[in-house]
Scaffold this active site. Structure first.
Site, PDB file in Angstrom:
ATOM      1  N   ASP A   1     -84.802 102.903  75.367  1.00  0.00           N
ATOM      2  CA  ASP A   1     -85.308 102.077  76.477  1.00  0.00           C
ATOM      3  C   ASP A   1     -86.809 102.385  76.686  1.00  0.00           C
ATOM      4  OD1 ASP A   1     -83.076 100.361  76.732  1.00  0.00           O
ATOM      5  OD2 ASP A   1     -82.449 101.863  78.086  1.00  0.00           O
TER       6      ASP A   1
ATOM      7  N   LYS B   1     -79.562 102.949  70.393  1.00  0.00           N
ATOM      8  CA  LYS B   1     -79.465 101.566  70.810  1.00  0.00           C
ATOM      9  C   LYS B   1     -80.758 101.097  70.942  1.00  0.00           C
ATOM     10  CE  LYS B   1     -78.239 100.282  74.962  1.00  0.00           C
ATOM     11  NZ  LYS B   1     -79.235  99.095  75.606  1.00  0.00           N
TER      12      LYS B   1
ATOM     13  N   ASP C   1     -78.758  95.849  70.908  1.00  0.00           N
ATOM     14  CA  ASP C   1     -78.201  95.352  71.716  1.00  0.00           C
ATOM     15  C   ASP C   1     -79.006  94.483  72.568  1.00  0.00           C
ATOM     16  OD1 ASP C   1     -76.731  95.345  74.226  1.00  0.00           O
ATOM     17  OD2 ASP C   1     -77.731  97.057  75.181  1.00  0.00           O
ATOM     18  N   LEU C   2     -78.730  93.018  71.591  1.00  0.00           N
ATOM     19  CA  LEU C   2     -79.413  91.652  72.221  1.00  0.00           C
ATOM     20  C   LEU C   2     -78.764  91.143  73.243  1.00  0.00           C
ATOM     21  CD1 LEU C   2     -81.194  90.789  68.818  1.00  0.00           C
ATOM     22  CD2 LEU C   2     -82.127  92.424  70.657  1.00  0.00           C
ATOM     23  N   LYS C   3     -77.571  91.246  73.416  1.00  0.00           N
ATOM     24  CA  LYS C   3     -76.829  90.799  74.378  1.00  0.00           C
ATOM     25  C   LYS C   3     -76.931  89.218  74.477  1.00  0.00           C
ATOM     26  CE  LYS C   3     -76.411  94.321  77.899  1.00  0.00           C
ATOM     27  NZ  LYS C   3     -77.572  95.331  77.644  1.00  0.00           N
TER      28      LYS C   3
ATOM     29  N   ASP D   1     -75.815  82.007  74.612  1.00  0.00           N
ATOM     30  CA  ASP D   1     -76.382  80.768  74.490  1.00  0.00           C
ATOM     31  C   ASP D   1     -75.286  79.748  73.901  1.00  0.00           C
ATOM     32  OD1 ASP D   1     -78.162  78.581  73.877  1.00  0.00           O
ATOM     33  OD2 ASP D   1     -79.632  80.359  73.678  1.00  0.00           O
TER      34      ASP D   1
ATOM     35  N   PRO E   1     -72.605  78.230  71.208  1.00  0.00           N
ATOM     36  CA  PRO E   1     -72.345  78.712  70.005  1.00  0.00           C
ATOM     37  C   PRO E   1     -73.074  78.679  68.967  1.00  0.00           C
ATOM     38  CG  PRO E   1     -70.329  77.728  71.402  1.00  0.00           C
ATOM     39  CD  PRO E   1     -71.624  77.168  72.148  1.00  0.00           C
TER      40      PRO E   1
ATOM     41  N   THR F   1     -72.899  96.945  83.517  1.00  0.00           N
ATOM     42  CA  THR F   1     -72.195  98.232  84.447  1.00  0.00           C
ATOM     43  C   THR F   1     -73.206  98.180  85.608  1.00  0.00           C
ATOM     44  OG1 THR F   1     -73.877  99.354  83.074  1.00  0.00           O
ATOM     45  CG2 THR F   1     -71.296  99.700  82.708  1.00  0.00           C
TER      46      THR F   1
ATOM     47  N   ARG G   1     -72.985 109.127  83.073  1.00  0.00           N
ATOM     48  CA  ARG G   1     -73.868 109.938  83.757  1.00  0.00           C
ATOM     49  C   ARG G   1     -73.603 111.422  84.021  1.00  0.00           C
ATOM     50  NH1 ARG G   1     -77.069 106.676  82.910  1.00  0.00           N
ATOM     51  NH2 ARG G   1     -78.424 105.689  84.208  1.00  0.00           N
TER      52      ARG G   1
ATOM     53  N   GLN H   1     -77.537 101.915  88.093  1.00  0.00           N
ATOM     54  CA  GLN H   1     -76.102 101.600  87.479  1.00  0.00           C
ATOM     55  C   GLN H   1     -75.032 101.874  88.821  1.00  0.00           C
ATOM     56  OE1 GLN H   1     -75.379 100.645  84.672  1.00  0.00           O
ATOM     57  NE2 GLN H   1     -76.536 101.765  83.150  1.00  0.00           N
TER      58      GLN H   1
ATOM     59  N   GLY I   1     -78.897 106.656  78.228  1.00  0.00           N
ATOM     60  CA  GLY I   1     -80.297 106.256  78.190  1.00  0.00           C
ATOM     61  C   GLY I   1     -80.976 107.262  78.940  1.00  0.00           C
ATOM     62  N   ARG I   2     -81.227 106.934  80.392  1.00  0.00           N
ATOM     63  CA  ARG I   2     -82.228 107.856  81.034  1.00  0.00           C
ATOM     64  C   ARG I   2     -81.917 109.253  80.994  1.00  0.00           C
ATOM     65  NH1 ARG I   2     -82.273 103.261  85.477  1.00  0.00           N
ATOM     66  NH2 ARG I   2     -80.431 102.930  84.365  1.00  0.00           N
TER      67      ARG I   2
HETATM   68  O1  C5P Z   1     -80.571 104.810  81.292  1.00  0.00           O
HETATM   69  P1  C5P Z   1     -79.098 104.490  81.015  1.00  0.00           P
HETATM   70  O2  C5P Z   1     -77.945 105.330  80.537  1.00  0.00           O
HETATM   71  O3  C5P Z   1     -78.679 103.675  82.431  1.00  0.00           O
HETATM   72  O4  C5P Z   1     -79.079 103.004  80.239  1.00  0.00           O
HETATM   73  C1  C5P Z   1     -77.901 102.249  79.808  1.00  0.00           C
HETATM   74  C2  C5P Z   1     -78.283 101.403  78.626  1.00  0.00           C
HETATM   75  O5  C5P Z   1     -76.988 100.774  78.402  1.00  0.00           O
HETATM   76  C3  C5P Z   1     -79.328 100.411  79.065  1.00  0.00           C
HETATM   77  O6  C5P Z   1     -80.234 100.237  77.820  1.00  0.00           O
HETATM   78  C4  C5P Z   1     -78.565  99.061  79.111  1.00  0.00           C
HETATM   79  O7  C5P Z   1     -79.310  98.070  78.771  1.00  0.00           O
HETATM   80  C5  C5P Z   1     -77.512  99.374  78.450  1.00  0.00           C
HETATM   81  N1  C5P Z   1     -76.074  98.595  79.004  1.00  0.00           N
HETATM   82  C6  C5P Z   1     -75.609  98.641  80.238  1.00  0.00           C
HETATM   83  N2  C5P Z   1     -74.645  98.012  80.534  1.00  0.00           N
HETATM   84  C7  C5P Z   1     -74.071  97.175  79.841  1.00  0.00           C
HETATM   85  C8  C5P Z   1     -74.528  96.917  78.491  1.00  0.00           C
HETATM   86  C9  C5P Z   1     -75.478  97.821  78.237  1.00  0.00           C
HETATM   87  O8  C5P Z   1     -76.099  99.382  81.136  1.00  0.00           O
HETATM   88  N3  C5P Z   1     -72.717  96.518  80.247  1.00  0.00           N
END
Ligand code: C5P
Length: 242
Positions: A20, A42, A69-71, A74, A76, A128, A189, A198, A218-219
């Site tokens: 990120d 990711k 991860d484009l989620k 839209d 179909p 999440t 975490r 989160q 991520g973080r």
């Molecule tokens: O920094 P952190 O660990 O919170 O990052 C979580 C990553 O997972 C982010 O890139 C977020 O977009 C992604 N994500 C999420 N929840 C979801 C799907 C993806 O947090 N349901």
């Protein structure tokens, strides 16, 4: 057109680091810092919109696996065509939103099948960052767990290869879907780590014990003073729990 990336099969129990960051340059710097401690990354919207194809090429040149991860969410036809456009990028995993309907998820799966691609479609169940209060505001009366299981059944029934869920719902999904589903859990975490935005989080060990196959972090890695050491500590916690 067949996807020419010849992707190896997705293996269970991998830590995926969420890149990120805002540019391919910063992504490359993070990947270099983490080194061989992580082999799966990711790429989300922030980085993809800025420097998507360049970043994916960099990751594949480095021998890394890619979770795009484009989620997508839209109608179909639009999602089916967007997935088809993504396949040449060589991602191992690509996300769509289960809430887009079974027809939308089926369109995504069809695009992959028709191209003979190895890319796996993951359906995001519930973000999440959402909790029961957010669901109530959206008019959803089911608990997060009930909602996730219902969306998981819908998406896998429509052809999704796996799901994205919170570690807190992974056990319920594993029980509902059996041993083969790919379950990818963000919201991870290390104990005592900063939760940030989160809401439904768990430790790496708890996520693995609940039945997750892939953990997205991520973080806790990118913002650590030593990202490589943070990634290795998460890997060690996963290994101990497997
Ligand atoms: O920094 P952190 O660990 O919170 O990052 C979580 C990553 O997972 C982010 O890139 C977020 O977009 C992604 N994500 C999420 N929840 C979801 C799907 C993806 O947090 N349901």
């Amino acid at each position: 057109m067949k996807n020419d990336s010849s992707l190896p099969p997705v293996r269970p129990h991998e830590a995926i680091v969420a890149l990120d960051v805002p540019s391919a340059r910063e992504a490359a710097a993070a990947v270099a810092k983490i080194g061989d401690a992580v082999s799966f990354y990711k790429v989300g919207l922030e980085l993809f919109v800025a420097d998507g194809p360049e970043t994916l090429k960099m990751l594949r040149d480095e021998g890394k696996r890619v979770f795009l991860d484009l989620k997508l969410h839209d109608i179909p036809r639009t999602v089916e065509r967007a997935v088809a456009s993504c396949l040449s990028l060589g991602a191992d995993l690509l996300t769509v939103h289960a809430q887009g309907s079974s027809a939308m998820v089926a369109g995504a799966a069809r695009a992959v099948a028709e191209a003979g691609s190895d890319t796996k479609i993951l359906a995001v169940t519930l973000l999440t960052s959402l909790d029961e209060t957010d669901l109530a505001k959206l008019g959803i009366a089911r608990s997060p767990e009930e909602e996730v299981v219902a969306l998981g059944r819908l998406a896998t029934g429509a052809g999704a290869h796996g799901l994205v869920c919170s570690p807190r719902e992974a056990a319920a999904l594993r029980a509902a879907l059996g041993p083969d589903a790919i379950l990818v859990t963000p919201g991870v975490r290390p104990a005592g780590g900063d939760v940030g935005d989160q809401k439904r989080v768990a430790t790496p060990a708890d996520a693995i014990r609940a039945g997750a196959t892939h953990l997205v972090v991520g973080r806790p890695v990118l913002c650590a003073p030593d990202p490589r050491a943070a990634a290795l500590a998460i890997r060690a916690e996963m290994d101990a729990a497997i």
